[in-house]
Design an enzyme around this catalytic site. Structure first.
Site, mmCIF file in Angstrom:
data_model
loop_
_atom_site.group_PDB
_atom_site.id
_atom_site.type_symbol
_atom_site.label_atom_id
_atom_site.label_comp_id
_atom_site.label_asym_id
_atom_site.label_seq_id
_atom_site.Cartn_x
_atom_site.Cartn_y
_atom_site.Cartn_z
ATOM 1 N N SER A 15 -87.385 -72.153 -60.832
ATOM 2 C CA SER A 15 -88.707 -71.347 -60.403
ATOM 3 C C SER A 15 -88.691 -69.857 -60.133
ATOM 4 O O SER A 15 -87.513 -69.120 -60.212
ATOM 5 C CB SER A 15 -88.929 -71.985 -59.244
ATOM 6 N N SER A 137 -81.141 -58.332 -52.290
ATOM 7 C CA SER A 137 -82.696 -58.196 -51.560
ATOM 8 C C SER A 137 -82.932 -56.781 -50.821
ATOM 9 O O SER A 137 -81.887 -56.246 -50.643
ATOM 10 C CB SER A 137 -83.034 -59.439 -50.240
ATOM 11 N N TYR A 150 -79.360 -64.573 -43.621
ATOM 12 C CA TYR A 150 -79.800 -64.240 -45.082
ATOM 13 C C TYR A 150 -79.108 -62.621 -45.273
ATOM 14 O O TYR A 150 -78.784 -62.490 -46.456
ATOM 15 C CB TYR A 150 -81.232 -64.209 -45.048
ATOM 16 N N LYS A 154 -76.697 -61.403 -48.069
ATOM 17 C CA LYS A 154 -77.133 -60.431 -49.286
ATOM 18 C C LYS A 154 -76.591 -59.100 -48.984
ATOM 19 O O LYS A 154 -76.285 -58.401 -49.974
ATOM 20 C CB LYS A 154 -78.778 -60.399 -49.078
ATOM 21 N N THR A 185 -93.223 -65.969 -54.594
ATOM 22 C CA THR A 185 -92.453 -67.105 -54.824
ATOM 23 C C THR A 185 -92.565 -68.057 -53.557
ATOM 24 O O THR A 185 -93.030 -67.920 -52.703
ATOM 25 C CB THR A 185 -90.941 -66.721 -55.302
#
Length: 270
Positions: A15, A137, A150, A154, A185
Site C-alpha cells: 500500500s 522522512s 520514529y 528515520k 497513506t
C-alpha cells in the site's frame, strides 16, 4: 537513464508509497518484486502492474525469511533497484511511551532495513551497478513532537545510507535518501501509540497530503536524475526539509575521502 528491463524490489509494497512506487516503475518498463507481510494485498498490487512482477511476502524482522527472499529475488532477474520502504510511525509523547514501542519501531524502521540491505550488498557490489533507496522522512531530518521513536529510527536510516553511499561511491552504485512529508497513506492510522497499540485514525494533514502516485513520480524522476537526497514535501514541511538538506558539497567531500584511499588506510591500521 532508462528503467526499461531493470528490476526494482520494494519492501512495504502492499500500500501507500511502496505500492505507488511499484506502479510508477512498472509504467517505466521495470520488472517489480513486491514484498510485505500480506500476500493477498501484494497480489492485488501485482495485478495492477504493467510489467512482470514477483510477490515475495515476508516479515522484515524475520532474518531467515528475509535471506530466503533475497536469494529468490536474485535468482528471478537480479536486483537493479532496492527500496527499503517498510516501516511504522508513532503518535505518543516520550514521557508516556513504553520502551517496547521504541524497540519495535527501531527494529522495523531501522534495524530490519539495514539487515535487508546488508543481505543484498554482495549482489549489487558484484554487479557494480544499481540503486539503493531508503525511505526516511522529513521526521528523519527534523525532530518532530509525538514521534521520538520514529525520528530516532528515520534519522538513523539517513546516517546509515549516507555512510553506505560514501563506501560504495567508487563501485558504480547510487544510494538515495527519500524524505517524504505528509503523503495521503495509512501511516497515521497504523502508527503506534504509547502502549504499542495501533492509533486507528488518521490526521487531517495526512489525509490532505500529497497523492502517493504523485510522490512516487517525483521519487522515480529524482532517482533518474541521480539525486542523492530526495525531499518530497510541500509548504512548511518542504521548507523544514530544505533547511536540513545535506549539501552536495559535503556528500562529495566524504566520497572524495573514499576515492583518496581512506578505507584502505583504515583497514591497514586494524
Amino acid at each position: 537513464m532508462s528503467f526499461e528491463g531493470k528490476t526494482a524490489w520494494i519492501t512495504g509494497a502492499s500500500s501507500g508509497i511502496g505500492a505507488a512506487l511499484a506502479r510508477e516503475w512498472a509504467s517505466r518498463g521495470a520488472n517489480i518484486i513486491l514484498s510485505g507481510r500480506d500476500e493477498a494485498r501484494l497480489a492485488d498490487v501485482a495485478g495492477t502492474l504493467q510489467h512482470e512482477s514477483l510477490v515475495l511476502p515476508f516479515d522484515v524482522r524475520d532474518d531467515m525469511a528475509m535471506q530466503a527472499a533475497t536469494e529468490q529475488a536474485i535468482a528471478w532477474k537480479g536486483v537493479d533497484i532496492f527500496v527499503a520502504n517498510a516501516g511504522v510511525s508513532q503518535r505518543s509523547a516520550a514521557v508516556d511511551t513504553d520502551m517496547s514501542v521504541y524497540r519495535e519501531i527501531i527494529d522495523i524502521d531501522l534495524t530490519a532495513q539495514i539487515a535487508a540491505t546488508q543481505a543484498l550488498l554482495p549482489h549489487v557490489t558484484a554487479r557494480g551497478s544499481g540503486h539503493l533507496l531508503f525511505i526516511s522522512s522529513i521526521a528523519g531530518k527534523v525532530g518532530v513532537p509525538m514521534r521520538t521513536a520514529y525520528c530516532a529510527a528515520k534519522f538513523g536510516l539517513v546516517g546509515y545510507a549516507d555512510a553506505l553511499r560514501a563506501e560504495l561511491s567508487q563501485l558504480g552504485i547510487s544510494v538515495h535518501v527519500v524524505c517524504p512529508g505528509s503523503v495521503a497513506t495509512d501511516v497515521s492510522r497504523n502508527a503506534l501509540t504509547a502502549d504499542g497499540s495501533k492509533r486507528g485514525r488518521s490526521d487531517k494533514v495526512i489525509d490532505n497530503g500529497i497523492d502517493p502516485a504523485e510522490a512516487a513520480s517525483r521519487i522515480v524522476s529524482a532517482v533518474e536524475a541521480n539525486q542523492r537526497e530526495i525531499i518530497v514535501a510541500e509548504g512548511m514541511e518542504e521548507a523544514m526539509g530544505e533547511l536540513r538538506r545535506t549539501p552536495d558539497q559535503l556528500l562529495d567531500q566524504v566520497a572524495g575521502m573514499v576515492a583518496a584511499g581512506y578505507m584502505e588506510k583504515m583497514k591497514a591500521e586494524e
